[in-house]
Design an enzyme around this catalytic site. Structure first.
Site, PDB file in Angstrom:
ATOM      1  N   HIS A  86       0.865  -1.173   0.000  1.00  0.00           N
ATOM      2  CA  HIS A  86       0.000   0.000   0.000  1.00  0.00           C
ATOM      3  C   HIS A  86       0.905   1.228   0.000  1.00  0.00           C
ATOM      4  O   HIS A  86       1.727   1.398   0.911  1.00  0.00           O
ATOM      5  CB  HIS A  86      -0.925  -0.001   1.222  1.00  0.00           C
ATOM      6  CG  HIS A  86      -1.968  -1.061   1.163  1.00  0.00           C
ATOM      7  ND1 HIS A  86      -2.408  -1.757   2.272  1.00  0.00           N
ATOM      8  CD2 HIS A  86      -2.667  -1.573   0.110  1.00  0.00           C
ATOM      9  CE1 HIS A  86      -3.337  -2.627   1.903  1.00  0.00           C
ATOM     10  NE2 HIS A  86      -3.498  -2.542   0.607  1.00  0.00           N
ATOM     11  N   GLU A  89       1.566   3.318   3.117  1.00  0.00           N
ATOM     12  CA  GLU A  89       2.054   2.635   4.315  1.00  0.00           C
ATOM     13  C   GLU A  89       3.561   2.472   4.134  1.00  0.00           C
ATOM     14  O   GLU A  89       4.026   1.505   3.542  1.00  0.00           O
ATOM     15  CB  GLU A  89       1.325   1.310   4.505  1.00  0.00           C
ATOM     16  CG  GLU A  89      -0.171   1.522   4.754  1.00  0.00           C
ATOM     17  CD  GLU A  89      -0.984   0.230   4.742  1.00  0.00           C
ATOM     18  OE1 GLU A  89      -0.375  -0.860   4.774  1.00  0.00           O
ATOM     19  OE2 GLU A  89      -2.224   0.331   4.699  1.00  0.00           O
ATOM     20  N   HIS A 216       3.147  -3.895   6.339  1.00  0.00           N
ATOM     21  CA  HIS A 216       2.084  -2.899   6.183  1.00  0.00           C
ATOM     22  C   HIS A 216       2.115  -1.901   7.338  1.00  0.00           C
ATOM     23  O   HIS A 216       3.008  -1.926   8.179  1.00  0.00           O
ATOM     24  CB  HIS A 216       0.718  -3.597   6.138  1.00  0.00           C
ATOM     25  CG  HIS A 216       0.419  -4.288   4.844  1.00  0.00           C
ATOM     26  ND1 HIS A 216      -0.584  -3.890   3.989  1.00  0.00           N
ATOM     27  CD2 HIS A 216       1.014  -5.358   4.248  1.00  0.00           C
ATOM     28  CE1 HIS A 216      -0.611  -4.687   2.928  1.00  0.00           C
ATOM     29  NE2 HIS A 216       0.343  -5.592   3.070  1.00  0.00           N
ATOM     30  N   GLU A 306       1.680  -5.680  10.429  1.00  0.00           N
ATOM     31  CA  GLU A 306       1.214  -4.293  10.582  1.00  0.00           C
ATOM     32  C   GLU A 306       2.136  -3.649  11.612  1.00  0.00           C
ATOM     33  O   GLU A 306       2.205  -4.091  12.759  1.00  0.00           O
ATOM     34  CB  GLU A 306      -0.238  -4.274  11.069  1.00  0.00           C
ATOM     35  CG  GLU A 306      -1.222  -4.995  10.150  1.00  0.00           C
ATOM     36  CD  GLU A 306      -1.607  -4.172   8.925  1.00  0.00           C
ATOM     37  OE1 GLU A 306      -1.208  -2.979   8.857  1.00  0.00           O
ATOM     38  OE2 GLU A 306      -2.303  -4.701   8.044  1.00  0.00           O
TER      39      GLU A 306
END
Length: 444
Positions: A86, A89, A216, A306
């Site tokens: 992404h 990110e 991410h 994440e």
């Protein structure tokens, strides 16, 4: 100003210098220069290659670390880190650039742990899977970056919703005792995905990756497959979707979480994840994601990391994030050396590629590579393992896996007897009409 951090406990390094000036956000040209600078500093253990181009023509550069760059060595596992899928990110992108510099510096400094990793592993680092989206986000800057600005590629397609959906096929096969690995891609799939997705899938086809992580941002948790729920949402809740390798995936996620400075504490970004890990579907169901695709189409086990509440943290936050993730990035990479590995040979010691390796009680097989070597991640325990290939008799062995390095288990497959037209073994010429050679019929 320089900050000195003692790293002797975790990394076997007497002193690690972390300079604030070393940390910055890298636009595309800056990132390319940084990668080639690493390659220039460590030319004998690195290689840079492109797996393709983005919609706007930017190369998707990979930096490889190996004692023999560009060569797959039998029984040496392939590992990959992917960042910036992404575009907005960005922490994963910066961490992987810094990690590349770190590997080079520590190798040159004689750090035994890092030298061993590079000698025993072929490491592939793709800092940015979505360079076009990053440029959109970077133009906004950290102060004004929106939650979605630059998330997709230049066509505003979310690349983590862009892989062929193999989950639906897998869940059908589970009910019908169908295939449990390397599921077929749909017809015309190449025209249904974005150039960046296509490049990554071709990359997976060309390298027999064993383990991977996808970096991410937007939360702090280690997420493991399946991402897509088997069941539709019920009253706003999604259900846990375990893979046949759920226990090993939980262990892989915990490895990163507990080696991370604060992920394992659970409370981050206003959310709580026990031990800092979550099953993807249990969090929220996601279709056409990359980590599920890895597991269902290749031999590779991938989790999604994440790493930050702020998708585009300011440059001043990068030194702290690096120190928080440094040991975790190394510890997770080391997990590629657990379980079993070996060669599959025929009777003449020729390697057999694409042989299936199945483990009793785990309904997910892996296959040997073109060189005949295979890798199977497993937790410590005793397992019954079978190797099989078309035209050969299967071979089964029992092996006990310990907590340390992968146990080597080789297989030697014998050629199966040729079948006659009726499907019975043909053992050479015999006069079947002679009473000395009666026709033997099996039970019906």
């Amino acid at each position: 100003m320089c900050v000195f951090v003692g790293g002797c406990m975790c990394l076997g390094i007497n002193l690690i210098r972390v300079s604030g000036s070393d940390f910055q956000h890298h636009r595309y040209e800056d990132m390319v220069r940084a990668l080639f600078a690493v390659q220039s500093e460590c030319p004998y253990i690195t290689r840079i290659y492109s797996i393709g181009r983005s919609v706007e023509g930017r190369h998707l550069y990979v930096l490889e670390f190996s004692d023999n760059p560009g060569i797959h060595e039998a029984l040496e596992p392939e590992f990959k880190y992917v960042g910036n899928m992404h575009g907005n990110e960005v922490l994963g992108r910066e961490l992987l650039i810094k990690f590349s510099q770190f590997l080079c510096e520590e190798y040159r400094a004689g750090n035994q742990r890092i030298m061993r990793l590079i000698h025993d592993t072929r490491i592939h680092i793709l800092p940015s899977m979505n360079p076009d989206g990053y440029e959109v986000a970077a133009r906004q800057g950290p102060e004004f970056n929106g939650y979605l600005v630059g998330r997709g590629n230049s066509r505003e397609i979310d690349l983590n919703r862009n892989f062929p959906d193999l989950n639906a096929l897998m869940y059908y096969y589970e009910k019908t005792s169908g295939r449990n690995h390397h599921l077929p891609l749909p017809d015309n799939w190449e025209h249904q995905v974005e150039p960046e997705t296509l490049a990554v899938i071709k990359w997976m086809q060309n390298y027999n990756f064993v383990l991977s992580a996808n970096l991410h941002g937007g939360a702090v948790v280690a997420n493991y497959p399946f991402d897509k729920s088997r069941d539709p949402r019920i009253r706003g809740r999604t259900t846990y979707a375990a893979t046949p390798d759920d226990k090993i995936f939980r262990k892989l996620a915990r490895t990163y979480s507990y080696a991370h400075s604060w992920m394992h504490k659970g409370w981050n970004c206003g959310d709580f994840f026990d031990e800092g890990i979550t099953n993807g579907a249990s969090w929220y169901s996601l279709s056409k994601g990359m980590q599920d695709f890895n597991y269902l189409y290749t031999n590779c086990f991938e989790i999604t990391l994440e790493l930050s509440c702020d998708k585009f943290p300011p440059a001043s936050a990068l030194p702290r994030e690096w120190l928080g993730n440094r040991e975790a990035l190394v510890s997770y990479l080391e997990q590629v050396h657990h379980g079993i590995k070996g060669m599959v040979y025929d009777e003449n010691n020729n390697p057999i590629g694409n042989a299936e390796i199945s483990v009793s009680g785990i309904n997910h097989d892996v296959t040997s590579g073109v060189d005949g070597d295979y890798f199977r991640l497993l937790l410590p325990g005793t397992y019954t393992v079978t190797a099989s290939a078309p035209g050969y008799l299967p071979s089964t062995s029992t092996v006990t896996v310990g907590p340390a390095e992968a146990i080597q288990l080789h297989f030697y497959l014998k050629t199966a007897p040729k079948q006659n037209l009726k499907g019975k073994p043909h053992h050479g010429k015999k006069n079947l009409s002679s009473p000395k050679a009666p026709l033997k019929l099996g039970p019906r």
